[in-house]
Motif scaffolding. Structure first.
Motif, PDB file in Angstrom:
ATOM      1  N   CYS A 433       0.860  -1.191   0.000  1.00 27.27           N
ATOM      2  CA  CYS A 433       0.000   0.000   0.000  1.00 27.27           C
ATOM      3  C   CYS A 433       0.897   1.243   0.000  1.00 27.27           C
ATOM      4  O   CYS A 433       1.404   1.647   1.054  1.00 27.27           O
ATOM      5  N   ILE A 434       1.089   1.836  -1.156  1.00 22.94           N
ATOM      6  CA  ILE A 434       2.090   2.901  -1.304  1.00 22.94           C
ATOM      7  C   ILE A 434       1.621   4.253  -0.768  1.00 22.94           C
ATOM      8  O   ILE A 434       2.375   5.237  -0.823  1.00 22.94           O
ATOM      9  N   ALA A 435       0.408   4.306  -0.216  1.00 22.98           N
ATOM     10  CA  ALA A 435      -0.045   5.557   0.404  1.00 22.98           C
ATOM     11  C   ALA A 435       0.433   5.680   1.848  1.00 22.98           C
ATOM     12  O   ALA A 435       0.356   6.761   2.445  1.00 22.98           O
ATOM     13  N   LEU A 436       0.908   4.582   2.429  1.00 22.09           N
ATOM     14  CA  LEU A 436       1.313   4.589   3.838  1.00 22.09           C
ATOM     15  C   LEU A 436       2.678   5.254   4.028  1.00 22.09           C
ATOM     16  O   LEU A 436       3.647   4.881   3.354  1.00 22.09           O
ATOM     17  N   PRO A 437       2.821   6.198   4.961  1.00 28.31           N
ATOM     18  CA  PRO A 437       4.148   6.744   5.266  1.00 28.31           C
ATOM     19  C   PRO A 437       5.081   5.699   5.869  1.00 28.31           C
ATOM     20  O   PRO A 437       6.297   5.820   5.782  1.00 28.31           O
ATOM     21  N   SER A 438       4.498   4.661   6.457  1.00 30.28           N
ATOM     22  CA  SER A 438       5.319   3.593   7.023  1.00 30.28           C
ATOM     23  C   SER A 438       6.101   2.838   5.951  1.00 30.28           C
ATOM     24  O   SER A 438       7.136   2.224   6.239  1.00 30.28           O
ATOM     25  N   VAL A 439       5.619   2.876   4.713  1.00 25.16           N
ATOM     26  CA  VAL A 439       6.327   2.227   3.614  1.00 25.16           C
ATOM     27  C   VAL A 439       7.686   2.902   3.405  1.00 25.16           C
ATOM     28  O   VAL A 439       8.710   2.233   3.220  1.00 25.16           O
ATOM     29  N   ASP A 440       7.700   4.224   3.449  1.00 21.74           N
ATOM     30  CA  ASP A 440       8.960   4.958   3.295  1.00 21.74           C
ATOM     31  C   ASP A 440       9.922   4.626   4.435  1.00 21.74           C
ATOM     32  O   ASP A 440      11.143   4.478   4.212  1.00 21.74           O
ATOM     33  N   ARG A 441       9.384   4.508   5.645  1.00 22.56           N
ATOM     34  CA  ARG A 441      10.247   4.141   6.779  1.00 22.56           C
ATOM     35  C   ARG A 441      10.815   2.738   6.600  1.00 22.56           C
ATOM     36  O   ARG A 441      11.983   2.473   6.923  1.00 22.56           O
ATOM     37  N   PHE A 442       9.991   1.838   6.079  1.00 22.11           N
ATOM     38  CA  PHE A 442      10.446   0.475   5.826  1.00 22.11           C
ATOM     39  C   PHE A 442      11.596   0.471   4.824  1.00 22.11           C
ATOM     40  O   PHE A 442      12.638  -0.154   5.052  1.00 22.11           O
ATOM     41  N   ILE A 443      11.407   1.152   3.698  1.00 18.28           N
ATOM     42  CA  ILE A 443      12.451   1.186   2.671  1.00 18.28           C
ATOM     43  C   ILE A 443      13.731   1.778   3.238  1.00 18.28           C
ATOM     44  O   ILE A 443      14.835   1.257   3.024  1.00 18.28           O
ATOM     45  N   ASP A 444      13.595   2.875   3.988  1.00 22.00           N
ATOM     46  CA  ASP A 444      14.766   3.522   4.559  1.00 22.00           C
ATOM     47  C   ASP A 444      15.486   2.604   5.545  1.00 22.00           C
ATOM     48  O   ASP A 444      16.723   2.548   5.574  1.00 22.00           O
ATOM     49  N   ALA A 445      14.719   1.862   6.341  1.00 19.16           N
ATOM     50  CA  ALA A 445      15.338   0.953   7.310  1.00 19.16           C
ATOM     51  C   ALA A 445      16.115  -0.152   6.605  1.00 19.16           C
ATOM     52  O   ALA A 445      17.223  -0.519   7.011  1.00 19.16           O
TER      53      ALA A 445
END
Length: 804
Positions: A433-445
């Motif tokens: 779900c690419i609308a979630l800001p948590s996705v960006d945190r996941f990728i960064d982690a």
């Protein structure tokens, strides 16, 4: 388009199987539930996993047979198309039992070997191979190149230089790694007389080549008492050592002469998918060794997909605790379901496994010592089910403990998403779900930890590949979070949401000082042109180091010129063409050849005749064997040609269930790839006359085929590598009452028997047409390498000679 399948399930045990049992299996052909035999139900679980249920729920008695028929989508013309990985789900609640793969009845009827009436690709058999192989013939050894890929210049005399394991290596400290690898090569040689050892000098310096030499050029000078390997950098020296190793005989002699060389393309890659089936680090290292031998310099490491996450990320242990386990858990711990025949037993599954941090660092070291850059891929937003499931489990665990903030920190799915879609591999829940800001945190982690692993290895990381291919239609349409994001930004198309995600990925990588790479879908946008939807290049904002990998450009696809359009639009392009460079495709239309064939059948020759800067030169036909010409083809402009970074072979993992299968599928096609990526342009496009051009291509192929059969493959047979390449089955047929046989790669040995037994390396060697004595049971013939390995056996019935 459908076909009918029949299953016969027999209880071969002496036990009664309790009522309520079911059988599960994997199949790449989706069954049609309404067509299943009366008394049975077929359920699609998810992905390629299906469940067969007996409606009456009765016991299954010893010896009892259940015969079930059903229709499935498309066709089945090879053993790869058959269901596999069967396991029994008992009705008493006990653990499942792996049943293995089925016995497949031979494809006896002609119609079973063709997809439909419009399938024009002939089925490959011994007679067809014989006719195809007649275009090649055995060349004298002195007419066959000594080095592969072919160097820019190579001149040798009749004199020889002799090397021994005691040869002195002279080098500066900057070449310690190269000297160490050279010493390992020399250690395979016999010891020579004291005082008679040749010196080998490794040095960095000027190499005289036409045009800029780059940092991979080398010059190899061999005299009777000295060898000098000079490179423009340590990488160039390494390349020179690889060429020296190919010149080296078992006795330690190398011909006196000089080689000057430099690559055509800077990017020469090979991709290995370890997500669908896990490959241990030793298998990966063997591939790296084979790549290095033929001067491939980029290893695209496909680490994640729907069916597995293969790299340990300490901050997110669920990625491997769950995403690297495949099967039916007996311990109650979550895992991924069986896929591609991996079976119910998690510990025995080829779908279970991951690289620890130490494993990954060891692979990085190994590749770096061989001047191979490792490009990790984390596929998203589609092909991401392993990560989605793992992060959902993490979310549920922390939420149950009352940590709501922590639970949401790396969530990849919208719990209220009601989107309906089906991916290419039949998943219904594999998109982030690419609308979630948590996705960006996941990728960064993930990127943060990957960068730390590279630093710990002392190896530079330049690029991360983010995948981006095959997002199924319908994804995100039922997600309230996605709708809210689109409304907030004023977007009206889901494609705009997707394009925003790609740019966010680019920004995350840029913050880490990394270049962005992705499949072609990351560089294309949907646009309405002339009243119809088209895919057009998006504005390129990735910078000079970013790359797009173009794969879906087979003839007849309508996207034949996609790579060129992207290059002309400003993208750096890696050609990854499915119809020539997908090494998971079957070699031939033969039911016994493993591999898919949706992009066609990819023989070793297809990769050799691939023309990177003018793919119209050898268009061939589409996957169904029909000659096609694209109505509009945008050629490369002058600047666009400079943006073709190179070419890459792909080995997807659906059917790569073991080391032997990986090596069978990879080589010798990978060597053809190396030839096209490194060797100078053969100039076929400069020949205006089509007949002359075809004749030139045939001559060049014949020389390369002889190089493989007479030099390269025998060299690969040597320890310590001894790579498990595919041996092509012989061509054979009856002519004038005799058996005539040949082989696609002249120089490989054919051995035969006439008593019906399997041929082996000690059997009679085929050299001239074979007249068979009356009463002969059968003639069996196979191709052999210098180690005694053999191809599949061809059997000819003497009775057929009477009807030729």
């Amino acid at each position: 388009m459908t076909f009918t399948a029949r299953l016969a399930l027999r209880n071969v045990s002496d036990q009664v199987i309790a009522a309520g049992w079911a059988v599960c299996f994997n199949t790449c052909r989706k069954s049609i539930a309404s067509t299943v035999s009366s008394g049975y139900t077929m359920e699609h679980v998810n992905g390629d996993l299906f469940k067969l249920i007996v409606n009456d729920g009765g016991e299954w008695l010893p010896g009892e047979v259940h015969e079930i028929s059903y229709d499935a989508q498309f066709w089945a013309i090879s053993e790869t198309d058959a269901p596999l990985g069967f396991y029994l789900v008992p009705g008493d609640g006990g653990p499942p039992t792996d049943l293995g793969d089925p016995v497949i009845i031979p494809f006896a009827r002609a119609e079973q070997r063709h997809r439909h009436q419009y399938d024009r690709v002939p089925a490959s058999d011994a007679a067809l191979r014989f006719r195809q192989n007649e275009h090649s013939h055995l060349l004298p050894l002195d007419a066959v190149g000594r080095i592969t890929p072919r160097p820019l210049s190579a001149r040798f005399s009749a004199d020889a230089c002799y090397l021994t394991r005691d040869a002195e290596i002279v080098h500066v400290s900057a070449l310690n790694d190269e000297a160490r690898l050279l010493r390992a090569m020399l250690d395979q040689l016999p010891t020579g007389p004291t005082g008679e050892d040749t010196r080998i000098v490794l040095e960095v310096g000027h190499v005289g080549t036409d045009g800029p030499p780059g940092d991979e050029a080398y010059m190899l000078t061999i005299e009777r008492d000295m060898v000098v390997v000079r490179g423009t950098s340590p990488h160039g020296v390494f390349n020179g050592i690889q060429s020296l190793s190919q010149l080296l005989s078992n006795g330690g002699s190398v011909p006196v002469g000089r080689v000057t060389d430099a690559p055509r393309f800077k990017y020469r890659g090979m991709m290995l998918d370890v997500a669908r089936h896990f490959a241990g680090k030793e298998t990966v290292m063997r591939l790296l060794d084979c790549m290095a031998r033929f001067k491939l310099n980029r290893f695209h490491f496909h680490l994640t997909d729907d069916e597995g996450w293969r790299l340990q990320i300490a901050a997110l242990p669920e990625l491997t605790d769950i995403g690297a386990r495949r099967g039916v858990p007996a311990d109650g711990q979550p895992s991924l379901p069986p896929s591609f025949g991996s079976g119910a037993d998690i510990d025995a599954s080829a779908g279970t496994g991951y690289y620890s941090a130490d494993d990954f660092i060891e692979i990085l070291h190994y590749a770096h010592a061989r001047h191979i850059e490792v490009i990790p891929e984390f596929n998203m937003p589609g092909h991401a089910r392993a990560a989605v499931v793992a992060m959902r489990a993490r979310h549920d665990r922390l939420r149950a403990n009352g940590d709501i903030e922590g639970a949401n920190e790396y969530l990849l799915s919208d719990p209220d998403d009601e989107s309906v879609y089906e991916s290419v591999q039949l998943w219904h829940d594999n998109v982030i779900c690419i609308a979630l800001p948590s996705v960006d945190r996941f990728i960064d982690a993930v990127v943060t930890e990957v960068c730390a692993l590279y630093r710990k290895a002392g190896v530079p990381i330049r690029t991360v590949h983010t995948g981006g291919d095959e997002v199924p239609a319908g994804a995100w349409l039922g997600s309230p979070l996605c709708h809210a994001r689109m409304k907030e930004q004023g977007w009206t198309e889901v494609s705009q949401l997707h394009a925003d995600f790609v740019q966010r990925c680019r920004a995350i990588l840029a913050r880490h000082g990394l270049a962005f790479a992705g499949w072609e879908e990351t560089a294309l946008i949907h646009a309405c042109v002339g009243g119809r939807q088209q895919l057009l290049p998006a504005p390129e904002v990735g910078g000079p180091e970013s790359r797009v990998y173009v794969w879906n450009n087979a003839w007849g696809s309508g996207t034949e010129d996609c790579a060129y359009r992207l290059a002309n639009a400003g993208y750096n392009v890696v050609l990854s063409n499915a119809a020539s460079l997908y090494f998971d495709m079957a070699y031939a239309k033969d039911h016994g050849e493993p591999g898919y064939y949706w992009a066609g059948f990819v023989e070793t020759r297809q990769a050799f005749t691939f023309c990177p800067l003018d793919t119209t030169l050898t268009p061939g036909s589409n996957a169904m064997g029909h000659a096609v010409s694209p109505p509009v083809f945008e050629p490369l402009d002058e600047i666009g040609a400079t943006r073709i970074a190179g070419i890459q072979g792909q080995l997807w993992g659906e059917n790569s269930l073991s080391r032997s299968r990986i090596e069978y599928l990879a080589a010798p096609r990978m060597i053809s790839l190396a030839e096209r990526a490194w060797a100078a342009d053969p100039g076929w496009h400069l020949i205006a006359d089509a007949g002359e051009r075809t004749a030139c291509i045939e001559r060049d192929w014949n020389e390369f085929a002889n190089r493989l059969g007479q030099r390269v493959l025998p060299h690969l047979d040597k320890e310590p590598l001894a790579y498990g390449y595919r041996l092509p089955p012989p061509g054979a047929m009856w002519k004038d009452g005799a058996v005539h046989a040949n082989v696609a790669l002249p120089g490989l040995a054919l051995h035969y028997t006439t008593d019906g037994t399997e041929p082996f390396a000690g059997s009679e060697r085929y050299r001239v047409p074979l007249t068979v004595a009356p009463g002969t049971a059968a003639v069996r013939i196979a191709t052999f390498d210098t180690r005694g390995r053999k191809s599949r056996t061809v059997t000819l019935d003497p009775e057929d000679a009477r009807h030729e």
